[in-house]
Design a protein around this motif. Structure first.
Motif, PDB file in Angstrom:
ATOM      1  N   ASN A   1       0.828  -1.215   0.000  1.00 47.80           N
ATOM      2  CA  ASN A   1       0.000   0.000   0.000  1.00 47.80           C
ATOM      3  C   ASN A   1       0.857   1.258   0.000  1.00 47.80           C
ATOM      4  O   ASN A   1       0.446   2.298  -0.537  1.00 47.80           O
ATOM      5  CB  ASN A   1      -0.946  -0.009   1.205  1.00 47.80           C
TER       6      ASN A   1
ATOM      7  N   GLU B   1      -4.395  -8.023   0.833  1.00 43.49           N
ATOM      8  CA  GLU B   1      -5.579  -7.455   1.482  1.00 43.49           C
ATOM      9  C   GLU B   1      -6.658  -8.520   1.680  1.00 43.49           C
ATOM     10  O   GLU B   1      -7.290  -8.597   2.743  1.00 43.49           O
ATOM     11  CB  GLU B   1      -6.128  -6.305   0.632  1.00 43.49           C
TER      12      GLU B   1
ATOM     13  N   ASN C   1      -9.239  -3.114   0.455  1.00 41.64           N
ATOM     14  CA  ASN C   1      -8.902  -2.589  -0.864  1.00 41.64           C
ATOM     15  C   ASN C   1      -8.748  -3.650  -1.938  1.00 41.64           C
ATOM     16  O   ASN C   1      -8.411  -3.330  -3.079  1.00 41.64           O
ATOM     17  CB  ASN C   1      -7.589  -1.798  -0.783  1.00 41.64           C
TER      18      ASN C   1
ATOM     19  N   ASN D   1     -10.880  -3.199  -5.153  1.00 42.37           N
ATOM     20  CA  ASN D   1     -10.465  -1.997  -5.863  1.00 42.37           C
ATOM     21  C   ASN D   1      -9.205  -2.263  -6.684  1.00 42.37           C
ATOM     22  O   ASN D   1      -9.133  -1.900  -7.875  1.00 42.37           O
ATOM     23  CB  ASN D   1     -10.219  -0.868  -4.854  1.00 42.37           C
ATOM     24  N   TYR D   2      -8.220  -2.896  -6.077  1.00 41.50           N
ATOM     25  CA  TYR D   2      -6.970  -3.155  -6.789  1.00 41.50           C
ATOM     26  C   TYR D   2      -7.186  -4.145  -7.923  1.00 41.50           C
ATOM     27  O   TYR D   2      -6.637  -3.969  -9.021  1.00 41.50           O
ATOM     28  CB  TYR D   2      -5.910  -3.670  -5.819  1.00 41.50           C
TER      29      TYR D   2
END
Length: 503
Positions: A247, A405, A412, A415-416
């Motif tokens: 991150n 994650e 996240n 999202n990634y």
């Protein structure tokens, strides 16, 4: 376009392993190491020599690709012209299979030892900026040691307790050391040693570098995140640590996915050192090579393995040797509209009479590293193509972070994953939904597609405990690592001490 970089070894001709009968060569007559490291220029020369060994990692990439179930070794249809690669592809390799495996063993130790040379004398002279040079040396030692660990497991290293922490010793490995060196106690401990080097590197690496070959803070953080993911096989708390450091790479805003036509050129010369490049190994075809010492070139002949076998005539691509052949099953994973399909595959299934077919021919070729005619003729083709290796890409970081994650309860992961998918399809029409099933399995599948043909797939299967159920012929508790070459065991009188289980 990339900056052409010719790496001069200057005085650094010592510690070239792989074509010799010694575990580690001593420096040549006339070089006195006690008279070196007197100023910044000499430290920088030694550092260039340590970077130089990264160019030998094309052996690692090639071997990792053919170990994957998504690729066939290929080669001559009637003869085993690269028996080590072909045996690895079938999972029947033994310690007697040397060739690429011995090169990986010897050349990665050579790189490790060149970094050790700098670290051994890290306190000899003082000058502004020395901390960054030492940080790069720690990064490089971690990189080479990680490659050794991926291939061979808990390899022999010289270690010591430093400030209450087990560390790799900051001193060279000499020929006589092979007879007393022991393997690190286990693979988890080996990963811990690599992590300590990277943490020390991160503290003094800059966010950006002037020269494209130099490691940055983000490169070291990304590599640390990857090592944590490998370590997590033995200690699941490492997923959270991987998430934290990956991150940090993402939030640095130093990297971005290339898109559209720029993405289509990502593995071409125009795509080198792009916004997606977290760490890229530089090659140039300017300095000629010879068959007597392929690693002496500043180029790579990995692309030559990937082209269709001669005779083959194409305006863009040269003929090659027909290795690392993608499977039709892998091709079929890519849906229509996925831009990655045309980047990943060179499809000659409708023109299989245009080239000499290889063993296990599929009509598909690894387009990411095909031999390109625009790259010919600079040096000693086919030995020194100038195509950079994208060692760590931002897409890789996003998918590693998504996995970390998902495994550690972070928020996240989707999202990634969706960022990578959106680049592939050009929009968010393929965002992950729970209807697909397991988020983690979706990440694994995306990684399989995104990183295809780049040498990571086999190791991903091993570290996530999916190799035995995925790779035909894979023997658990054996094939997770490769055999240490028999000649190296014999030279070190270490067949019992160092031999990997099952071989």
């Amino acid at each position: 376009m990339k900056k052409r970089l010719i790496i001069f070894l200057s005085f650094i001709t010592f510690y070239t392993i792989g074509c010799t009968d010694d575990f580690v060569e001593v420096e040549p007559d006339g070089f006195n190491d006690s008279d070196f490291f007197n100023n910044q220029e000499e430290y920088e020369s030694a550092l260039v020599g340590a970077y130089d060994m990264l160019q030998a990692t094309f052996w690692n990439v090639l071997t990792g690709i053919v170990a994957s179930p998504d690729y066939a070794a290929g080669g001559d249809e009637f003869n085993y012209d690269q028996p080590t690669l072909q045996n690895i592809n079938l999972m029947i390799h033994t310690p007697s299979d040397e060739n690429q495996l011995r090169s990986i063993w010897g050349l990665m130790y050579a790189g490790l030892n060149r970094a050790n040379f700098i670290l051994e004398f890290k306190n000899k002279s003082e000058f502004a900026g020395k901390e960054e040079i030492i940080a790069q040396a720690y990064f490089l030692r971690a990189y080479y040691t990680f490659e050794l660990a991926k291939f061979f497991g808990n390899v022999p290293l010289k270690t010591e307790n430093r400030n209450g922490v087990l560390r790799i010793m900051d001193e060279r490995i000499f020929p006589e050391d092979e007879f007393s060196m022991e393997r690190v106690s286990d693979l988890a401990t080996t990963y811990s040693l690599i992590e300590e080097d990277l943490k020390e590197a991160i503290a003094n690496l800059p966010v950006t570098q002037e020269l494209p070959y130099e490691a940055t803070k983000g490169a070291a953080q990304a590599l640390l995140g990857k090592v944590y993911l490998y370590h997590a096989k033995f200690d699941q708390s490492k997923y959270a640590e991987a998430s934290t450091v990956l991150n940090q790479v993402i939030s640095s805003n130093q990297y971005a996915l290339t898109t559209g036509e720029t993405y289509q050129m990502l593995f071409e010369g125009e795509g080198e050192n792009s916004s997606e490049a977290v760490f890229e190994i530089q090659y140039t075809g300017i300095e000629a090579a010879g068959w007597g010492c392929i690693e002496c070139s500043q180029g790579t002949y990995f692309p030559q393995f990937c082209g269709p076998r001669s005779p083959y005539n194409d305006p863009v691509y040269s003929s090659g040797w027909g290795f690392c052949l993608p499977s039709v099953e892998l091709y079929d994973l890519f849906e229509d509209g996925d831009a990655r399909r045309d980047v990943t595959f060179f499809d000659l299934r409708d023109a299989q009479d245009s080239y000499t077919q290889s063993r296990d021919d599929t009509g598909l070729f690894n387009k990411k590293y095909m031999p390109r005619k625009a790259d010919d003729g600079v040096g000693a083709d086919p030995l020194n193509y100038s195509q950079n290796y994208r060692a760590i890409r931002y897409a890789d970081v996003l998918l590693m972070a998504a996995e970390a994650e998902a495994q550690s309860g972070g928020g996240n992961a989707e999202n990634y994953l969706n960022q990578v998918r959106a680049r592939a399809y050009g929009d968010n029409s393929h965002d992950y939904t729970s209807a697909e099933g397991s988020l983690l399995e979706a990440i694994y599948l995306e990684r399989r597609k995104e990183m295809a043909g780049e040498g990571h797939g086999f190791f991903d299967l091993v570290r996530t405990n999916r190799a035995a159920s995925t790779i035909e012929g894979f023997t658990p508790n054996k094939n997770e690592v490769f055999p240490i070459p028999l000649i190296e065991l014999q030279l070190a009188q270490a067949e019992e001490r160092w031999g990997n289980p099952g071989y």
